[in-house]
Design a protein around this motif. Structure first.
Motif, PDB file in Angstrom:
ATOM      1  N   ARG A 135       9.926  -8.320  -0.479  1.00 46.76           N
ATOM      2  CA  ARG A 135       8.949  -7.041  -0.399  1.00 46.76           C
ATOM      3  C   ARG A 135       8.059  -7.177   0.813  1.00 46.76           C
ATOM      4  N   TYR A 195      12.745   2.273 -11.065  1.00 49.09           N
ATOM      5  CA  TYR A 195      11.835   1.272 -11.097  1.00 49.09           C
ATOM      6  C   TYR A 195      10.624   1.742 -12.081  1.00 49.09           C
ATOM      7  N   ILE A 226      12.953   5.296  -6.724  1.00 54.86           N
ATOM      8  CA  ILE A 226      11.907   5.555  -7.233  1.00 54.86           C
ATOM      9  C   ILE A 226      12.276   6.967  -8.095  1.00 54.86           C
ATOM     10  N   GLN A 253       8.450  -0.962 -13.294  1.00 56.30           N
ATOM     11  CA  GLN A 253       7.695  -1.460 -12.226  1.00 56.30           C
ATOM     12  C   GLN A 253       6.478  -0.707 -11.750  1.00 56.30           C
ATOM     13  N   MET A 254       6.393   0.583 -12.318  1.00 52.86           N
ATOM     14  CA  MET A 254       5.365   1.553 -11.873  1.00 52.86           C
ATOM     15  C   MET A 254       4.129   1.897 -12.754  1.00 52.86           C
ATOM     16  N   TRP A 283       3.290   1.369  -1.283  1.00 55.60           N
ATOM     17  CA  TRP A 283       3.604   2.306  -2.546  1.00 55.60           C
ATOM     18  C   TRP A 283       3.546   1.369  -3.618  1.00 55.60           C
ATOM     19  N   TYR A 284       4.289   0.361  -3.763  1.00 52.83           N
ATOM     20  CA  TYR A 284       4.341  -0.253  -5.240  1.00 52.83           C
ATOM     21  C   TYR A 284       3.074  -0.854  -5.394  1.00 52.83           C
ATOM     22  N   THR A 285       2.335  -1.407  -4.456  1.00 54.37           N
ATOM     23  CA  THR A 285       1.154  -2.126  -4.838  1.00 54.37           C
ATOM     24  C   THR A 285       0.022  -1.406  -5.319  1.00 54.37           C
ATOM     25  N   LEU A 329       0.138   2.076  -6.289  1.00 50.68           N
ATOM     26  CA  LEU A 329       0.900   3.021  -7.240  1.00 50.68           C
ATOM     27  C   LEU A 329      -0.065   4.253  -7.584  1.00 50.68           C
TER      28      LEU A 329
END
Length: 317
Positions: free
Chosen positions: A264, A53, A48, A56-57, A97-99, A101
């Motif tokens: 994931r 990524y 990141i 995807q952010m 973290w990814y979901t 954001l």
């Protein structure tokens, strides 16, 4: 409170200490505060920070705070697996973290946490060890389920020296799989103790695959790609096999009826509680490579990227 921010995408030098307001009780409905004692540095954090990524952010851009894995003490009571966790309870977890954001990660003194992320830490597990476990172990457990291989099947684990790879070797062996581990030279004995049947030294991908073929001329039934070899590794996978990658940008295109998956893992308090109990009982082994203060996050990232450091690097907070 102190935090470490990513000020721009780039190398470790973009990490900088900053101050942000400390969360106050009741500010965020449904979430509780955790005062952190330790935060693990994961490969996702590094990718990141490097800007790999970005696509995807969404709209999230620097400055933001990295970090998924944590251990600390509850500042507010919270519902937990098995009953209410009172304030002061030692807990560990992983931030999705990814979901989410939100850019509010665990390189910080205090975080907001959903109770569904939180598992109590057994007395025999210290904060640094607890912070090394959540995302890696949950990823390996989720990967085992995605692979869905029967006992006796052959599984190739690349990146077996890494934190996720070590957990995968242990869980796959416990599931009755024959594990071939691709690892750094010198790690063979330890990985065989953890459950690997054969080990292949890490190196140039085609040479690695040649050596894998020496062990299994007909190919492997599944690949768990912790080293992110990607498409090249498909050459040793049987038709109708399964390939699981830990990075979304290294998932190969399916061929020969091979099922390809991206692993994931999501927070799971119940599952994490069981994993931490196994760590306490030495049924699962974790390893901490380095413990460094929060202020040295940039140096910690440099060490994580510099090469073979078996185990998780953990920031003490």
């Amino acid at each position: 409170m102190r935090v470490v921010e990513v000020t721009a995408f780039g190398g470790p030098e973009v990490l900088s200490m900053a101050r942000r307001p400390e969360p106050e009780a009741g500010q965020v409905p449904g979430k509780v505060r955790v005062r952190l004692k330790a935060a693990g540095i994961t490969i996702a954090d590094i990718r990141i920070r490097a800007g790999l990524y970005v696509d995807q952010m969404g709209d999230l851009r620097p400055p933001f705070v990295l970090g998924t894995d944590f251990a600390g003490r509850l500042l507010d009571p919270a519902p937990g697996p098995g009953g209410t966790l009172p304030a002061g309870t030692r807990v560990a977890g992983t931030v999705p973290w990814y979901t989410d954001l939100t850019g509010q990660g665990t390189y910080a003194e205090v975080i907001w946490a959903d109770p569904e992320w939180l598992a109590p830490v057994p007395d025999d597990v210290d904060f640094t060890a607890a912070a090394s476990v959540p995302l890696a172990a949950l990823t390996a457990q989720h990967g085992i389920e995605q692979l869905d291989l029967p006992p006796g099947a052959v599984l190739l684990v690349t990146g077996a020296s890494g934190v996720v790879g070590r957990f995968m070797v242990q869980l796959a062996s416990a599931a009755g799989l024959r594990v071939i581990a691709v690892a750094y030279e010198g790690d063979e004995s330890e990985l065989k103790v953890l459950g690997a049947k054969e080990c292949v030294p890490r190196g140039e991908p085609l040479e690695v695959l040649r050596q894998v073929r020496e062990h299994v001329p007909d190919g492997v039934d599944g690949i768990f790609d912790g080293a992110l070899l990607g498409t090249v590794a498909m050459a040793v996978l049987k038709d109708r096999g399964v390939f699981v990658s830990i990075a979304p940008d290294r998932v190969p295109v399916s061929e020969r009826d091979i099922r390809v998956e991206f692993d994931r893992a999501m927070p799971d308090a119940v599952r994490l509680k069981g994993i931490l109990e196994k760590v306490a009982e030495r049924e699962l082994i974790t390893r901490v490579a380095d413990v460094m203060p929060l202020e040295e996050a940039a140096e910690a990232h440099r060490r994580a990227e510099s090469g073979h450091r078996p185990g998780r690097i953990v920031l003490m907070i």
